[in-house]
Design a protein around this motif. Structure first.
Motif, PDB file in Angstrom:
ATOM      1  N   ASP A 226       0.833  -1.216   0.000  1.00  0.00           N
ATOM      2  CA  ASP A 226       0.000   0.000   0.000  1.00  0.00           C
ATOM      3  C   ASP A 226       0.863   1.259   0.000  1.00  0.00           C
ATOM      4  OD1 ASP A 226      -2.265  -1.517  -0.026  1.00  0.00           O
ATOM      5  OD2 ASP A 226      -2.724  -1.279   2.111  1.00  0.00           O
ATOM      6  N   ILE A 229       2.061   1.718  -3.503  1.00  0.00           N
ATOM      7  CA  ILE A 229       0.970   2.233  -4.345  1.00  0.00           C
ATOM      8  C   ILE A 229       0.805   3.743  -4.121  1.00  0.00           C
ATOM      9  CG2 ILE A 229      -1.540   2.191  -4.679  1.00  0.00           C
ATOM     10  CD1 ILE A 229      -0.163  -0.167  -5.957  1.00  0.00           C
ATOM     11  N   GLN A 232       3.175   5.543  -6.064  1.00  0.00           N
ATOM     12  CA  GLN A 232       3.102   5.248  -7.505  1.00  0.00           C
ATOM     13  C   GLN A 232       4.183   4.256  -7.951  1.00  0.00           C
ATOM     14  OE1 GLN A 232       0.505   6.746  -9.476  1.00  0.00           O
ATOM     15  NE2 GLN A 232      -0.145   7.250  -7.396  1.00  0.00           N
ATOM     16  N   PHE A 234       4.247   0.927  -8.713  1.00  0.00           N
ATOM     17  CA  PHE A 234       3.411  -0.242  -8.947  1.00  0.00           C
ATOM     18  C   PHE A 234       4.228  -1.513  -9.162  1.00  0.00           C
ATOM     19  CE2 PHE A 234       0.976   3.466 -10.563  1.00  0.00           C
ATOM     20  CZ  PHE A 234      -0.009   3.458  -9.592  1.00  0.00           C
ATOM     21  N   ALA A 237       4.908  -2.969  -5.825  1.00  0.00           N
ATOM     22  CA  ALA A 237       3.717  -3.423  -5.115  1.00  0.00           C
ATOM     23  C   ALA A 237       3.175  -4.734  -5.683  1.00  0.00           C
ATOM     24  CB  ALA A 237       2.635  -2.349  -5.172  1.00  0.00           C
ATOM     25  N   GLN A 270      -6.403  -6.492  -5.286  1.00  0.00           N
ATOM     26  CA  GLN A 270      -5.272  -5.538  -5.299  1.00  0.00           C
ATOM     27  C   GLN A 270      -4.269  -5.910  -6.388  1.00  0.00           C
ATOM     28  OE1 GLN A 270      -4.395  -6.096  -1.107  1.00  0.00           O
ATOM     29  NE2 GLN A 270      -4.864  -3.955  -0.669  1.00  0.00           N
ATOM     30  N   THR A 274      -3.399  -3.485  -9.624  1.00  0.00           N
ATOM     31  CA  THR A 274      -1.999  -3.105  -9.880  1.00  0.00           C
ATOM     32  C   THR A 274      -1.560  -3.565 -11.262  1.00  0.00           C
ATOM     33  OG1 THR A 274      -1.570  -3.384  -7.515  1.00  0.00           O
ATOM     34  CG2 THR A 274       0.341  -3.179  -8.929  1.00  0.00           C
TER      35      THR A 274
END
Length: 582
Positions: A226, A229, A232, A234, A237, A270, A274
């Motif tokens: 999180d 994320i 930014q 990605f 994540a 999630q 992503t």
């Protein structure tokens, strides 16, 4: 409705005031607590999920349960001992208030739990210490979160740090959990992503090395992802969400002992979101199909509406990523319908629930104020009556004590006068006895000196008699000469005795202070021994001392030996040096 609640609570708690006074024994308070618990558990057992869910209660049930719950809390301080029981009661109260959204009361109960634990820590058994180890960490963590939710961030920070400091000493899952919670505090409330990531990573490292199968590992991974994320990032994540999705497909929840379907769905959605942000439609499609299978084949009760809503939103995003507007629109309509339904129910229940809680809380505060006023008035009346009785009794006692004191005082004065007279008589008698003892000692010393002089004179008389005998047997021509010598010796003797007497009289006067000091330290010394000490002190030669005392040198040595014994001198101590240093 407010007046209705107030009247009911007033009736219940007024009965409490008059039936539960401060004189209620510990056993009675415990029994009343247990009876209330039995009554409350008939509809809402403390170990069932529904008891912690607002929707389980009707208005009347809520009103009654709250009243009984507060009654039990008021009974706890009256119960002596039973420390583990009381600790569990405070903890249960904190949990229940938190779940129903009453955070201020929850904070109070958790603080009562911790305060009571540390106040009675020494009275707990080793087993109870171990039992409450994780529960203390849990209380610290939830207390911190309650403070954060009420916007008291400083207090929340203090409790998080207290929790970490306390639990760091123990190698249990609560330690990485405390670090993770502190990270969430930075992430959710302080918006400090760097600090949050530091604590998440630290918690993750510890959990992965020491508790690799614990579901806390998935929560921490989710928190780290999180943060990425939010930044930014990605690409960082995505693998974390994928690992979590795989982890929750087999991981068993430590409390429910079953798979955590909501977390599995959350991890999958999630990962899909992503992947879509990165343009990886195939990866998103694969996981979406798996999730759809799970939702279709899982019992409805295991899939919460919120989890289903989360899945539908991911599905909508996937259709948009494929440019399939029709399916995206259909899914969006379904989402809106489900979301509106959930929002309406939640808002209605939440509003109703909070209004009722606030009303009952205000009623309780007003009721407590009214009860305090009634109790204070009763105390004042009771105190007035007690004061009047105490004043009357005190007056009677004071009068009796005055007469007793006066009589006692007279007896004491008489007894004291008799005692003073007796003491004065004893002092006079003791003084006379002391004077008599002193005179006896003086006579004894004089007698001793007289005996010594008499002995010496007898020896001189024997020598004189021998010389006269020699004269009677001597020839005529030698007899006159011997008679002249004898006459001269007698004159010398008389002169010597007079001179010696004058010498010793002057010596005694000059050495008066020395005699006094010597007599105090060594009261057994005779007059001749004191004079001997004085002569030694004047550094007079031993032969001269023998001549002055009209004794032989051998007799003087004997006198010195006796003097050493009376002075308690060791053989290594020189008599002359000792006396001259006095």
């Amino acid at each position: 409705m407010k007046h209705y609640y107030l009247s009911i609570l007033l009736t219940i708690l007024c009965i409490q005031v008059y039936t539960q006074p401060n004189t209620l024994t510990s056993e009675e308070a415990l029994k009343r607590y247990e009876n209330l618990s039995v009554i409350m558990a008939q509809s809402f057992p403390e170990d069932e999920y529904k008891t912690y869910n607002r929707t389980s209660f009707s208005e009347k049930q809520l009103e009654l349960y709250l009243s009984q719950h507060f009654q039990r809390l008021d009974l706890l301080p009256l119960i002596d001992g039973h420390h583990a029981f009381k600790l569990h009661s405070y903890l249960h109260s904190g949990n229940w208030f938190r779940e129903i959204g009453f955070l201020k009361e929850s904070i109070k109960s958790y603080k009562d739990f911790l305060l009571y634990y540390y106040a009675n820590e020494s009275s707990l058994t080793q087993e109870e210490h171990q039992q409450f180890l994780e529960l203390r960490a849990y209380a610290y963590g939830i207390l911190a979160d309650n403070y954060a939710q009420t916007s008291n961030l400083d207090s929340a920070t203090i409790e998080h740090r207290n929790n970490i400091e306390f639990i760091a000493k123990h190698n249990i899952i609560s330690y990485p959990s405390a670090l993770n919670n502190y990270g969430l505090f930075f992430y959710n409330y302080k918006k400090d992503l760097d600090s949050a990531l530091i604590y998440f990573n630290k918690a993750y490292t510890i959990t992965q090395s020491q508790f690799p199968k614990h579901t806390l590992l998935g929560s921490i991974r989710d928190n780290i992802a999180d943060v990425y994320i939010s930044e930014q990032q990605f690409l960082k994540a995505k693998p974390l969400y994928k690992t979590n999705f795989e982890f929750y497909t087999y991981a068993i929840n430590e409390r429910s002992h079953v798979k955590d379907i909501p977390r599995l769905i959350s991890a999958g959605t999630q990962f899909i979101e992503t992947s879509l942000k990165l343009g990886d439609l195939e990866d998103a499609k694969t996981v979406l199909q798996v999730l759809e299978t799970i939702i279709d084949t899982t019992k409805t009760i295991s899939v919460l509406p919120s989890s289903k809503l989360e899945f539908l939103k991911a599905k909508e995003l996937f259709y948009l990523g494929q440019n399939d507007i029709s399916k995206a629109y259909t899914t969006s309509k379904y989402i809106k319908s489900l979301s509106d339904s959930l929002t309406s129910v939640e808002e209605k229940e939440d509003s109703k629930w909070r209004d009722e809680l606030n009303t009952i809380t205000l009623d309780r505060f007003a009721l407590n104020f009214e009860i305090d006023r009634i109790q204070n008035e009763n105390k004042i009346k009771s105190q007035r009556l007690k004061l009047w009785i105490i004043t009357l009794v005190s007056s009677i006692i004071l009068i009796i004590l005055f007469f007793m004191f006066f009589r006692r005082y007279k007896n004491l004065v008489i007894a004291k006068n008799k005692q003073l007279l007796a003491e004065q008589t004893l002092e006079n008698t003791a003084l006379k006895v002391k004077q008599l003892h002193s005179e006896i000692k003086s006579k004894e010393r004089d007698l001793s000196d007289f005996a010594i002089n008499l002995t010496e004179n007898q020896k001189w008389a024997e020598v004189l008699a021998e010389k006269i005998s020699n004269i009677t047997t001597a020839k005529t021509k030698d007899r006159d000469k011997q008679l002249q010598e004898l006459e001269q010796e007698i004159k010398n003797k008389i002169t010597f005795d007079n001179d010696t007497k004058v010498f010793f009289e002057r010596l005694d006067k000059l050495s008066d202070s020395f005699y006094s000091e010597l007599s105090k330290k060594f009261p057994d010394l005779s007059k001749n021994e004191i004079r001997l000490c004085s002569l030694i002190r004047l550094k007079i030669d031993s032969r001269q001392i023998a001549t002055l005392q009209n004794i032989t040198l051998a007799s003087l040595n004997t006198s010195r030996y006796r003097l050493r014994k009376k002075l308690n001198l060791e053989e290594t101590v020189d008599l002359d040096s000792f006396i001259q240093n006095l």
